[in-house]
Scaffold this motif. Sequence first.
Motif, short mmCIF file in Angstrom:
data_model
loop_
_atom_site.label_atom_id
_atom_site.label_comp_id
_atom_site.label_asym_id
_atom_site.label_seq_id
_atom_site.Cartn_x
_atom_site.Cartn_y
_atom_site.Cartn_z
N VAL A 291 7.15 3.92 -7.10
CA VAL A 291 8.02 3.41 -8.16
C VAL A 291 8.85 4.57 -8.67
CG1 VAL A 291 8.11 2.43 -10.48
CG2 VAL A 291 6.39 1.60 -8.85
N ALA B 127 11.41 5.60 -11.52
CA ALA B 127 11.86 5.09 -12.82
C ALA B 127 12.89 6.02 -13.41
CB ALA B 127 10.67 4.96 -13.77
N LEU C 215 0.83 -1.19 0.00
CA LEU C 215 0.00 0.00 0.00
C LEU C 215 0.88 1.26 0.00
CD1 LEU C 215 -3.07 0.09 0.36
CD2 LEU C 215 -2.63 0.65 2.75
N ARG D 175 -2.96 2.75 -4.14
CA ARG D 175 -2.55 4.16 -4.01
C ARG D 175 -1.06 4.30 -4.39
NH1 ARG D 175 -6.29 1.36 -0.55
NH2 ARG D 175 -7.21 2.81 0.98
N LEU D 176 -0.70 3.76 -5.55
CA LEU D 176 0.71 3.81 -5.96
C LEU D 176 1.06 5.18 -6.52
CD1 LEU D 176 1.14 0.36 -7.74
CD2 LEU D 176 1.45 0.94 -5.33
N ASN D 177 2.33 5.50 -6.41
CA ASN D 177 2.86 6.72 -7.03
C ASN D 177 4.05 6.31 -7.88
OD1 ASN D 177 3.44 9.31 -7.71
ND2 ASN D 177 3.90 10.02 -5.65
N LEU D 178 3.93 6.49 -9.19
CA LEU D 178 5.00 6.14 -10.11
C LEU D 178 5.62 7.44 -10.63
CD1 LEU D 178 2.67 3.83 -10.41
CD2 LEU D 178 4.05 3.08 -12.33
N ARG D 179 6.92 7.52 -10.56
CA ARG D 179 7.56 8.78 -10.84
C ARG D 179 8.77 8.56 -11.72
NH1 ARG D 179 7.48 14.33 -9.04
NH2 ARG D 179 9.14 15.12 -10.35
N GLY D 180 8.77 9.19 -12.90
CA GLY D 180 9.94 9.11 -13.77
C GLY D 180 10.79 10.35 -13.60
N MET E 297 -2.85 0.44 -9.55
CA MET E 297 -2.38 1.76 -9.14
C MET E 297 -3.31 2.43 -8.13
SD MET E 297 -0.90 4.66 -11.75
CE MET E 297 -2.25 4.48 -12.91
N PHE E 298 -4.64 2.32 -8.36
CA PHE E 298 -5.52 3.06 -7.44
C PHE E 298 -5.87 2.29 -6.17
CE2 PHE E 298 -8.41 1.06 -10.34
CZ PHE E 298 -9.51 0.74 -9.60
#
Lengths: 368, 368
Positions: free
Chosen positions: B269, B271, B265, B298-303, B294-295
């Motif tokens: 990420v 990247a 949770l 509650r993921l947060n993916l950040r490049g 993702m929802f």
Amino acid sequence: MAPTPNPRIVFAKAPVAGNFLVEGENIVFEQTPTIDLDQKLESGQFLTKTLLLSPEPYMRERMRDPSLPSYGTPMKLGQPIVGTGLVIVLRSEKEGIKAGDYMLGFTPWEAYTVQPYVGPRVEFKGFAPGTFDMDTLALQPVPNPGGAFPWRSFCSALGLPGFTGFVGLENFGDAKPGETIFVSSGASGVGSMVIQLAKIKGLKVIASAGSDEKVEYMRSIGADAAFNYKKSSLQDELKAHGPVDIYFDNVGGEHLEAAIDNMNLNGRVIACGAIAEYNIPREKRHGIKNMGRMFPLRLNLRGFLITDHLGMQPRFLAEIPPLLAQGKIKVKEHLFHGLENGIEAFQSLFDGNAMAKPVIVVDEQYAS
Amino acid sequence: MAPTPNPRIVFAKAPVAGNFLVEGENIVFEQTPTIDLDQKLESGQFLTKTLLLSPEPYMRERMRDPSLPSYGTPMKLGQPIVGTGLVIVLRSEKEGIKAGDYMLGFTPWEAYTVQPYVGPRVEFKGFAPGTFDMDTLALQPVPNPGGAFPWRSFCSALGLPGFTGFVGLENFGDAKPGETIFVSSGASGVGSMVIQLAKIKGLKVIASAGSDEKVEYMRSIGADAAFNYKKSSLQDELKAHGPVDIYFDNVGGEHLEAAIDNMNLNGRVIACGAIAEYNIPREKRHGIKNMGRMFPLRLNLRGFLITDHLGMQPRFLAEIPPLLAQGKIKVKEHLFHGLENGIEAFQSLFDGNAMAKPVIVVDEQYAS
């Protein structure tokens, strides 16, 4: 007194994961149950009459094999399905609640209910961390000062869908005037709120939906560019009207991939649902092949669940009702009349037949 | 004076997009060029001798058909390829730079250079917003107080790879002691820095790489669980050692999908690359089918691109050298001796043959 008919919609059988729910098999309308409206209420109980019910996509996830983990507790087999609705109190033995009060919150899909409704309550243990106990979204009194807006707004703009759009854009959008937002499912309860809030914030809005009627609707509430993704190419439309600074994702799959292909530098993706994927087994889903754009474009993808943000409700209920009353936010509901049409209303969320936000009118007095 | 041999490695021909570079066709080692080391230098020029060169994955993206947009300016056809390296100044007509100075920054892959090297400079116009002019990473003086660590560290822990790991974890990791991080390409220059910084921060570290030797290395620098993804299942390993709070993604594709399947949770990420995808045409890439997680999670993916964060270099060069000197961060370079092995060193980034960070030793005195 003679028993009064108390028709209801029951979660009868868990579907195979990733399949559509089948009416009459997984969810069943029952005409025959009855209730004694003169029954003695225990202390703390109150009797409510259901007025309006709000079918919402997250409910699909709750109607599953209870052994499968997910983000919310499952619904209980053999019990009425539960969702947000508007009820009126008929009698009360609970302090602070009296006959004639309007209340909003989780309520079973049936005509009359002795509240608090404990039938479907899942004992909240054994669930993974972060699982939300859906049954805690209890009934709360609702205001509607001077009848400034129709009660059914509480099943659309002022309900969970509107709140979800508000929270997503406010918390994760970082929207700046002049930027471009792309909203999928733009004619939905969430999408239509996002379109209108984005216009108020000075954004250019691109919106997609699955029918020409919805495209017209999205234009009527302010979308600068609206298209029917079944008729025109997502890629072409986004290329023509993008690049996109913010993508508000209600859909997932091909929409998400096309959005990523057309994002601007430092773009944000706000994900609050993946309606394209709820009823499709994983192996058949669209695989996204352009996540590698995340780092050259410095993208930020953010998923959220509205249940983490219930603390924002006072601000929401302070800011949105005036906009609604002034006509700055317009609402369109798709009314389904009678509980017997409740299953059709729910399915319309997934088969693309819902025009704007479906609302089940259980008491016809509250249709207008 | 007689001409001195000045061998070089040239970007000879753009590859078909998404294909591996072919030695002798796309990148060519030239043995025969010469340079007159006694030539008159114009005012502002200085002559350098190349000591060490650092092959890095982003260079692959620069070696493309110059008409294709990407996040960095392309390299110039027919010119030596350019990357970060360590040079020593032989003679100087530039104020503030004198013979014997060590300098680090972008330099052509050749034995001797009259600097500033303007041959490959791309005129920075006509590129999309956010494109980084790679040629602005000019040579800068470097300190190495008391020879506290080997010069080759500037091509690994103290170079762009180490800096990238530092920036990613510091800016986007939000790491809390006791959390679990998964690092792909854990034996690489970036990955090995992330593993070690994560251990210093009190994280549990899961790390993957493509050979048993690399697995041993990752364990030796502190990884709690290390595995060879070619031999064991990503899913099984992450299930056994996860869930994962932070995934530091150097790879993309199947690694990213498996990480998302095993995220905790509120997982993050980070990247900074997708090495699995640089040399594969899009249609053949692994499609990610679980972005819908993702929802609920509650993921947060950040490049991110390191070039946006060059302002953090002073902090990096203040914090990391002491850790290196004290042995709290260990470095392992894979040395390739002689410019004639430079292409092999570069290709080793992609064929999985690099053990730790490849470094090209152009001047054998700087091998130790």
